[in-house]
Design an enzyme around this catalytic site. Structure first.
Site, short mmCIF file in Angstrom:
data_model
loop_
_atom_site.label_atom_id
_atom_site.label_comp_id
_atom_site.label_asym_id
_atom_site.label_seq_id
_atom_site.Cartn_x
_atom_site.Cartn_y
_atom_site.Cartn_z
CG ASP A 1 38.43 38.98 41.14
OD1 ASP A 1 38.93 39.17 42.28
OD2 ASP A 1 39.07 38.52 40.19
CG ASP B 1 42.65 34.73 38.82
OD1 ASP B 1 43.35 34.51 39.83
OD2 ASP B 1 42.42 35.88 38.41
#
Length: 139
Positions: free
Chosen positions: A88, A117
């Site tokens: 990310d 996550d």
């Protein structure tokens, strides 16, 4: 023997749609794939419950000089469970902070009900240091 490429699982397509919309900054589109009772977990951060609260956080990223992108390295599904291995990126002005994330998504009736996550704070810190250094040096 079938020579046609295998189509992705519907659950994989939905998770990819989520990330595609987030990268484009089309938050309302991203919200369409979330269940009203979604639970969003992030390592060591408070759990966010409900689509309205998730929407508030995602819309907070929709500002000038802020951005998000993700590079999905691996994605796999077993029915309505999708696992992602990705990097990310949070963009803050000229700084691009990249960090590894392992995500688990659970879907029900075509909507994401769990977004979980896992990442390392140390990896986020390293990404921030590298991002600042690259912004300063122009690399």
């Amino acid at each position: 023997m079938n020579d046609q490429p295998e189509l992705p699982e519907p659950a994989v397509t939905i998770v990819r749609e989520l990330f595609g919309a987030l990268e484009l900054g089309v938050i309302d589109e991203a919200l369409e794939v979330l269940d009203p009772a979604i639970v969003w977990k992030n390592t060591s951060l408070p759990t966010v419950r409900g689509k309205d609260r998730v929407a508030t956080l995602l819309r907070g990223l929709d500002r000038p000089k802020l951005g998000f992108s993700a590079e999905i390295h691996h994605i796999a599904a077993d029915g309505d469970i999708v696992l992602t291995d990705r990097t990310d990126y949070l963009h803050v002005g000229p700084v691009r902070i990249g960090f590894w994330v392992s995500g688990t998504f659970e879907l029900r009736e075509g909507r994401i009900v769990l977004w979980d996550d896992h990442f390392s704070k140390g990896n986020v810190l390293r990404g921030a240091i590298v991002g600042v250094a690259k912004a300063i040096t122009g690399r």
